[in-house]
Design an enzyme around this catalytic site. Structure first.
Site, PDB file in Angstrom:
ATOM      1  N   LYS A 268       0.862  -1.186   0.000  1.00 52.64           N
ATOM      2  CA  LYS A 268       0.000   0.000   0.000  1.00 52.64           C
ATOM      3  C   LYS A 268       0.897   1.234   0.000  1.00 52.64           C
ATOM      4  O   LYS A 268       1.697   1.431   0.906  1.00 52.64           O
ATOM      5  CB  LYS A 268      -0.908   0.003   1.240  1.00 52.64           C
ATOM      6  CG  LYS A 268      -1.692   1.314   1.430  1.00 52.64           C
ATOM      7  CD  LYS A 268      -2.619   1.290   2.660  1.00 52.64           C
ATOM      8  CE  LYS A 268      -3.245   2.667   2.906  1.00 52.64           C
ATOM      9  NZ  LYS A 268      -4.090   2.705   4.123  1.00 52.64           N
ATOM     10  N   ASP A 273      -2.532  10.269   3.451  1.00 56.15           N
ATOM     11  CA  ASP A 273      -3.935   9.897   3.623  1.00 56.15           C
ATOM     12  C   ASP A 273      -4.641  10.909   4.511  1.00 56.15           C
ATOM     13  O   ASP A 273      -4.575  10.843   5.734  1.00 56.15           O
ATOM     14  CB  ASP A 273      -4.026   8.489   4.242  1.00 56.15           C
ATOM     15  CG  ASP A 273      -5.473   8.063   4.474  1.00 56.15           C
ATOM     16  OD1 ASP A 273      -6.380   8.709   3.907  1.00 56.15           O
ATOM     17  OD2 ASP A 273      -5.682   7.074   5.207  1.00 56.15           O
ATOM     18  N   LYS A 280     -10.113  13.109   7.920  1.00 59.56           N
ATOM     19  CA  LYS A 280      -9.643  12.723   9.255  1.00 59.56           C
ATOM     20  C   LYS A 280      -9.594  13.951  10.160  1.00 59.56           C
ATOM     21  O   LYS A 280      -9.454  15.067   9.673  1.00 59.56           O
ATOM     22  CB  LYS A 280      -8.228  12.138   9.150  1.00 59.56           C
ATOM     23  CG  LYS A 280      -8.147  10.749   8.557  1.00 59.56           C
ATOM     24  CD  LYS A 280      -6.702  10.253   8.552  1.00 59.56           C
ATOM     25  CE  LYS A 280      -6.593   8.876   7.941  1.00 59.56           C
ATOM     26  NZ  LYS A 280      -7.246   7.819   8.732  1.00 59.56           N
ATOM     27  N   ASP A 291       1.595   6.408   5.555  1.00 59.67           N
ATOM     28  CA  ASP A 291       0.626   5.464   5.010  1.00 59.67           C
ATOM     29  C   ASP A 291       1.157   4.730   3.765  1.00 59.67           C
ATOM     30  O   ASP A 291       0.428   3.986   3.121  1.00 59.67           O
ATOM     31  CB  ASP A 291      -0.701   6.186   4.707  1.00 59.67           C
ATOM     32  CG  ASP A 291      -1.918   5.284   4.872  1.00 59.67           C
ATOM     33  OD1 ASP A 291      -1.777   4.219   5.501  1.00 59.67           O
ATOM     34  OD2 ASP A 291      -2.989   5.645   4.356  1.00 59.67           O
ATOM     35  N   ASP A 350     -12.162   7.290   3.563  1.00 67.77           N
ATOM     36  CA  ASP A 350     -10.959   7.050   4.364  1.00 67.77           C
ATOM     37  C   ASP A 350     -10.575   5.564   4.390  1.00 67.77           C
ATOM     38  O   ASP A 350      -9.493   5.208   4.851  1.00 67.77           O
ATOM     39  CB  ASP A 350     -11.186   7.570   5.790  1.00 67.77           C
ATOM     40  CG  ASP A 350      -9.894   7.767   6.562  1.00 67.77           C
ATOM     41  OD1 ASP A 350      -8.808   7.682   5.937  1.00 67.77           O
ATOM     42  OD2 ASP A 350      -9.961   7.994   7.782  1.00 67.77           O
ATOM     43  N   GLU A 352      -9.443   3.835   2.041  1.00 63.66           N
ATOM     44  CA  GLU A 352      -8.910   3.899   0.675  1.00 63.66           C
ATOM     45  C   GLU A 352      -7.854   2.830   0.407  1.00 63.66           C
ATOM     46  O   GLU A 352      -7.632   2.458  -0.752  1.00 63.66           O
ATOM     47  CB  GLU A 352      -8.322   5.295   0.419  1.00 63.66           C
ATOM     48  CG  GLU A 352      -6.872   5.520   0.886  1.00 63.66           C
ATOM     49  CD  GLU A 352      -6.676   5.367   2.386  1.00 63.66           C
ATOM     50  OE1 GLU A 352      -7.654   5.500   3.131  1.00 63.66           O
ATOM     51  OE2 GLU A 352      -5.536   5.092   2.810  1.00 63.66           O
ATOM     52  N   ARG A 354      -7.750  -0.374   0.987  1.00 67.97           N
ATOM     53  CA  ARG A 354      -8.297  -1.578   0.358  1.00 67.97           C
ATOM     54  C   ARG A 354      -8.696  -1.322  -1.089  1.00 67.97           C
ATOM     55  O   ARG A 354      -8.685  -2.236  -1.912  1.00 67.97           O
ATOM     56  CB  ARG A 354      -9.461  -2.115   1.207  1.00 67.97           C
ATOM     57  CG  ARG A 354     -10.621  -1.185   1.316  1.00 67.97           C
ATOM     58  CD  ARG A 354     -11.529  -1.505   2.508  1.00 67.97           C
ATOM     59  NE  ARG A 354     -11.001  -1.003   3.773  1.00 67.97           N
ATOM     60  CZ  ARG A 354     -11.588  -1.165   4.955  1.00 67.97           C
ATOM     61  NH1 ARG A 354     -12.717  -1.852   5.054  1.00 67.97           N
ATOM     62  NH2 ARG A 354     -11.060  -0.664   6.044  1.00 67.97           N
TER      63      ARG A 354
HETATM   64  N1  BES Z   1      -4.258   4.604   6.845  1.00 65.51           N
HETATM   65  C1  BES Z   1      -5.426   4.414   7.624  1.00 65.51           C
HETATM   66  C2  BES Z   1      -5.229   3.409   8.747  1.00 65.51           C
HETATM   67  C3  BES Z   1      -4.481   3.895   9.954  1.00 65.51           C
HETATM   68  C4  BES Z   1      -5.069   4.737  10.864  1.00 65.51           C
HETATM   69  C5  BES Z   1      -3.213   3.436  10.201  1.00 65.51           C
HETATM   70  C6  BES Z   1      -4.388   5.137  11.990  1.00 65.51           C
HETATM   71  C7  BES Z   1      -2.529   3.826  11.331  1.00 65.51           C
HETATM   72  C8  BES Z   1      -3.125   4.685  12.226  1.00 65.51           C
HETATM   73  C9  BES Z   1      -6.560   3.888   6.737  1.00 65.51           C
HETATM   74  O1  BES Z   1      -6.565   4.320   5.446  1.00 65.51           O
HETATM   75  C10 BES Z   1      -7.820   4.309   7.366  1.00 65.51           C
HETATM   76  O2  BES Z   1      -8.072   5.478   7.421  1.00 65.51           O
HETATM   77  N2  BES Z   1      -8.614   3.366   7.824  1.00 65.51           N
HETATM   78  C11 BES Z   1      -9.847   3.658   8.470  1.00 65.51           C
HETATM   79  C12 BES Z   1     -10.856   2.646   8.005  1.00 65.51           C
HETATM   80  C13 BES Z   1     -12.254   2.959   8.438  1.00 65.51           C
HETATM   81  C14 BES Z   1     -12.767   4.200   7.725  1.00 65.51           C
HETATM   82  C15 BES Z   1     -13.135   1.776   8.132  1.00 65.51           C
HETATM   83  C16 BES Z   1      -9.644   3.551   9.974  1.00 65.51           C
HETATM   84  O3  BES Z   1      -8.935   2.655  10.425  1.00 65.51           O
HETATM   85  O4  BES Z   1     -10.179   4.407  10.692  1.00 65.51           O
HETATM   86 ZN    ZN Z   2      -4.785   4.895   4.670  1.00 62.26          ZN
HETATM   87 MN    MN Z   3      -7.639   6.143   5.245  1.00 56.62          MN
END
Ligand code: BES
Ligand code: ZN
Ligand code: MN
Length: 498
Positions: A268, A273, A280, A291, A350, A352, A354
């Protein structure tokens, strides 16, 4: 850093900034410690008599005040009971040794550590662990500082052995350890770079730099137009809000016959992000430059396997994009079509990671892979579940999962297997598409993996959620994980393990 092993009979006769010898618990001095004691006029034995060191694993004692100009300093390193060494204790000893050496201000060191080898632990293994740990300890982030931090003074480590054969074995292990350390440092450096430097195009350039035009390594960079032609609607929906165009970066390392199925790594590479329209919160949003640490580990691995010349085939794929809000960004409720033909309702922009991964995973099919491993800072839920000590491992193949688990144990870059049960799949149901891109608040790391599982049915696959392991918070720094574990897995497959 420079490393080399040499056959030496008398440590007392060497010239070095620091001579390092083991002290085991118990009364008797190890042969090198005894020789250094003799040549220093009893410095070692008087320090021990004063009770300054008791030989506990990880203790260190620096002896200065040497008159003899040949050996400027002596570093004694506690190693526990003789002959009882294992990996865990060895790591502790090596970390303490390197820390003390760096603090000693010596420019070079001569290690007389051969007596630490035992039934379960070879001097070769020590050499590999030492070189990788010392290489990691020498890394400093300097790229964007107007007054770059000074580099550590320690530049050269020599390792004494008792035979020419042992020197040869240790030299090849020192080199291997250094190559592993350099690969991990590469991942750390890419992770640490800010999002305005490390863009998808910058990552593409890094792939081209690895490609020296030899048959053994080739790169292919797909731009957005080419991705559109392949039907990568999920990936392209992520970069839609940014002026930085997405890139699909493909690196092909050929270390074996073309007929041999390759191991495929998919990283990834979200270079920043923001969350997109599902923005966020502001606090700590800067950390989302990390990210792309999954992608960084793929670069670290490709660099290292090329240096090691592993006799297997490996494909590294990086799905690189920036996730920003704008008038052209994807919106919650948008439905996109992936390369696989499956449609996805983007309920949260968010989620993204996947979306870029699913198309890269479909692209991976064309390599008829032996196994595909994707690496992603995918979910905050993974940090809640496992914290910083283990990456989450998901797999549709028990053998592959076991191999990755063992590789993680070997190099202490650990993973913990999580379930991919069918029951979780229904959390992705939606009336408006084949699936939603989020599965609700419960089991967030698992439902993200379940999403990916829908695109990886045609091959043996594992997914690593590294959201908790890829970087540290205070001070902020990329760790380089899981580059070491992936390299160990590939070295094991190539028969070049430990
Ligand atoms: N890159 C983030 C995941 C992340 C968040 C990694 C905090 C490390 C610390 C990912 O793209 C993301 O935002 N995931 C969301 C998914 C949710 C919207 C289902 C998350 O984990 O909040
Ligand atoms: Zn992300
Ligand atoms: Mn995200």
């Amino acid at each position: 850093m420079e490393f080399s092993a040499r056959m030496i009979t008398d440590p007392g006769q060497t010239k070095t900034g620091c001579a390092v010898a083991p002290i085991f618990s118990g009364k008797k001095l190890s042969p090198p410690a005894a020789q250094l004691d003799a040549s220093s006029g009893g410095l070692v034995s008087s320090a021990l008599a004063n009770g300054e060191l008791i030989g506990k694993a990880g203790q260190t004692l620096l002896l200065t005040g040497q008159r003899d100009a040949g050996i400027r300093r002596i570093l004694l390193v506690g190693c526990g009971p003789a002959g009882k060494l294992n990996e865990k204790v060895a790591r502790k000893i090596i970390d303490a040794l390197i820390k003390a050496l760096q603090a000693s201000r010596a420019r070079n060191a001569f290690l007389f550590m051969e007596p630490i080898q035992g039934d379960k632990f070879s001097y070769g293994r020590f050499s590999c662990l030492l070189a990788s740990a010392a290489t990691l300890a020498a890394y400093r982030y300097r790229e964007t500082l107007s007054k770059p931090t000074a580099l550590p003074r320690l530049q050269k480590i020599l390792l004494a052995t008792s035979s020419a054969g042992a020197s040869r074995a240790c030299n090849s292990k020192l080199l291997q350890g250094q190559q592993i350390g350099n690969g991990i440092n590469r991942a750390r450096q890419l992770g640490n770079l800010p999002g305005n430097i490390c863009t998808p195009s910058y990552l593409a350039e890094q792939a081209r730099k690895l490609d020296k035009g030899e048959d053994q390594f080739s790169t292919r960079i797909l731009d957005e137009k080419q991705m559109r032609k392949l039907g990568m609607g999920a990936l392209l929906s992520v970069s839609a809000g940014s002026t930085e165009p997405a890139r699909l970066i493909v690196m092909h390392y050929k270390g074996a016959a073309a007929a041999q199925a390759p191991y495929v790594l998919v990283g990834k590479g979200i270079t920043f992000d923001s969350g997109g329209i599902s923005l966020k919160p502001g606090a700590k949003m800067d950390e989302m430059k990390f990210d792309m640490c999954g992608a960084a580990s793929v670069f670290g691995v490709m660099q290292a396997v090329l240096a090691m010349q592993l006799p297997i085939n490996i494909v590294g794929i990086v799905a690189a994009a920036e996730n920003l809000p704008s008038g052209s960004a994807s919106k919650p409720g948008d439905v996109v079509t992936s390369m696989s033909g499956q449609t996805i309702e983007v309920l949260n922009t968010d989620a993204e990671g996947r979306l870029v991964l699913c198309d890269a995973l479909s692209y991976a099919e064309r390599f008829k892979p032996a196994a595909v491993i994707d690496i992603a800072t995918l979910t905050g839920a993974c940090v809640v579940a496992l914290g910083a000590h283990a990456s989450a491992l998901y797999s549709n193949n028990d053998r592959l999962a076991d191999q990755l688990g063992r590789a993680g144990e070997t190099c202490h870059d650990r993973v913990w297997r999580m379930p991919l049960w069918e029951e979780y799949q229904k959390q992705l149901n939606t009336p408006f598409a084949d699936m939603a891109n989020i599965g609700g608040p419960a089991a967030g790391s698992i439902t993200a993996a379940c999403f990916l599982a829908r695109f990886t049915k045609k091959y043996r696959w594992a997914h690593l959620d590294i959201a908790g392991t890829a970087w540290r918070h205070a001070p902020k720094a990329a760790t380089g994980r899981p580059t070491g574990m992936l390299l160990q897995y590939l070295m094991d497959r190539a028969g070049a393990g430990s």
